[in-house]
Enzyme design. Structure first.
Site, PDB file in Angstrom:
ATOM      1  CB  CYS A  77      73.544 -23.079 -81.417  1.00  0.00           C
ATOM      2  SG  CYS A  77      74.397 -21.872 -82.470  1.00  0.00           S
ATOM      3  CG  HIS A 140      70.577 -22.308 -85.283  1.00  0.00           C
ATOM      4  ND1 HIS A 140      71.631 -22.167 -84.423  1.00  0.00           N
ATOM      5  CD2 HIS A 140      70.577 -21.175 -86.051  1.00  0.00           C
ATOM      6  CE1 HIS A 140      72.245 -21.024 -84.625  1.00  0.00           C
ATOM      7  NE2 HIS A 140      71.624 -20.406 -85.610  1.00  0.00           N
TER       8      HIS A 140
END
Length: 521
Positions: A77, A140
């Site tokens: 990710c 993130h």
């Protein structure tokens, strides 16, 4: 009298100029990037899922371009998202770990690092050129204040800095905060409920409402915009709202996919209703392949491809990708163009007529002509795992320099492997296999599942010559960025984010004790 006439003329000119400026601004293209979390290539009907539970995405594909050979820049990710927003491989932008050979790293809440100030993100360039920018969903790229979205080009943000793991006890580990702009509004499993047992949450609905409100507001103010919509309901633990729970024949994961599909349909419908479809480019994809954990059989599908998330096999990096926008995309295309999420950076700047940064190497290409139905662009794609080049694709050939799934330590301790139900001898191993002297090669036209390595014959030799030349050129200008995924510290977790005082949700942090992050895979 002359003074009055002159004044009237000047005022008329000013009003006309303002009108022209507003009109030109509105004519600038808008961009909507939809990035799913752990959604696999085989999860969408248009890509062959037999359940056919994604009618809105299927329609989006029929009205736009479906990309069969599109890739993330990393099988995990955080590095994948950093690459998409910078147009640069993680090895260049620093989203890798240097403390392990060939291991993935990301940004859990004990990570010290985040996106470097020296990186130029797409929203920064768009904002400098008159665009309004918003992130809705998962960031993130670092959760400490200096790394948050509003310090890297976004005007607005609603979402979380980390995955929605939890629930935690807020003593040894804090629950993840949800932000509005620079201030937290509450935490997952507290104000923002996720029921893990029932796989229920309203988060996707909240994120969809945020996207719709933003599009409407930008339309009303005639402002060109960049919306980055990043829901995460298909990431473990999966969830959907009550309206979709139990609707899919694929279980809780399928419910999450159905709700995301419906949300995509709502966003596309609003663009059409407001006639913004005439000047908006929409991209849809996923940050990496679906998770193929061996101890679970309830997650996504990577179709015919080998393994899943965390690996550089096709199942880990080939993504379900759709481009849509009548002004920019020839409808009904099924494109075999070799593409990367990093291409979105280049394509948006090209369409917006914004110059590329000239002081750094960019790894994407513009797909502007491809979207319009033009010829494919021949190019290599480099697949890194952590600090190591693992595989290279050129044309239909893919050469693996290194292969493995994950460590024996992780497998023995947790039962995890990333190739659920699949095994290829000497390829899907728990020990890193070094093939740098003679890479293992697959022909992805004849063998998309990477089950049958090619023979070392004349075809292999010809393909390897092309790939070795591409690798040599790539490595000539490769200057690795400073790694940001090496150091962890429990003191930097989300104990007291900005805004916690206003809602009485500040937690006590432990003393700072930096340590080397542990990455088992």
């Amino acid at each position: 009298m002359e003074i009055v006439v002159g004044f009237v003329i000047r005022m008329h000119a000013i009003v006309l100029l303002l009108h022209i400026t507003a009109t030109c601004a509105q004519k600038r293209p808008n961009f909507v990037f939809m990035l799913m979390d752990d959604m696999g290539w085989g999860d969408i009907g248009a890509f062959g899922n037999p359940a056919k539970e994604t009618p809105y995405l299927d329609r989006m594909a029929s009205e736009g371009a479906l990309f069969t050979d599109f890739y993330s820049a990393n099988p995990l990710c955080s590095p994948s998202r950093a690459a998409m927003l910078t147009g640069r491989l993680p090895i260049r932008n620093g989203f890798y770990t240097s403390t392990y050979h060939g291991h993935n790293g990301y940004t859990p809440q004990n990570i010290v690092g985040g996106i470097a100030d020296s990186e130029i993100l797409l929203p920064e360039l768009l904002k400098e050129n008159g665009y309004h920018t918003k992130l809705v969903g998962k960031w993130h790229l670092g959760h400490q204040e200096q790394y948050l979205p509003l310090n890297h080009g976004f005007d607005e943000w609603f979402g979380a800095p980390n995955c929605h793991f939890g629930p935690y006890d807020d003593q040894t580990t804090p629950n993840i905060p949800v932000y509005k702009d620079l201030e937290m509004q509450g935490r997952y499993y507290e104000k923002f409920s996720i029921d893990r047992k029932k796989a229920l949450s309203n988060m996707t609905k909240l994120l969809t409402d945020q996207a719709l409100e933003y599009i409407q507001r930008m339309h009303d103010s005639e402002t060109p915009f960049f919306l980055y919509w990043a829901p995460d309901s298909t990431h473990d633990p999966v969830y959907s709202s009550a309206a979709f729970r139990g609707k899919s024949q694929r279980g809780a994961y399928g419910d999450a996919v159905m709700e995301l599909d419906y949300s995509v349909g709502m966003i596309i419908k609003l663009l059409k209703d407001l006639k913004l479809d005439e000047n908006t480019l929409v991209f849809f994809s996923s940050d990496n392949g679906a998770a193929m954990l061996s101890n679970k059989c309830c997650d996504g599908s990577n179709g015919p491809f080998l393994c899943g998330k965390q690996t550089t096999f096709e199942g880990g990096v080939r993504e379900p990708t759709i481009a849509w926008g009548p002004a920019f995309v020839k409808p009904g295309q099924i494109s075999n163009q070799l593409g990367s999420l990093m291409d979105w950076y280049m394509t948006a700047l090209d369409i917006a007529h914004i110059p590329l940064p000239s002081d750094r190497t960019l790894d994407g290409i513009s797909l502007r002509e491809v979207l319009a139905g033009g010829k494919r662009v021949e190019r290599p794609l480099f697949h890194y795992r952590g600090n190591t080049l693992f595989a290279v694709r050129w044309g239909l050939y893919k050469a693996h320099y290194w292969t493995w799934t994950n460590s024996w330590e992780e497998f023995n301790k947790y039962g995890y492997e990333f190739c659920r139900g699949e095994y290829v001898a000497n390829i899907t191993t728990h020990t890193q296999m070094n093939y740098t002297s003679r890479p293992v090669m697959f022909h992805l036209g004849r063998d998309p599942g990477e089950k049958c390595p090619m023979k070392y014959d004349s075809e292999y030799d010809a393909a390897m010559e092309l790939i070795r030349d591409a690798v040599e050129r790539h490595q000539q200008d490769l200057v690795p960025g400073e790694p940001v995924l090496d150091v962890c510290d429990d003191a930097v977790m989300n104990w007291s984010p900005k805004g916690c005082e206003a809602i009485g949700d500040c937690l006590k942090s432990p003393p700072s004790r930096p340590y080397k992050c542990v990455w088992l895979h």
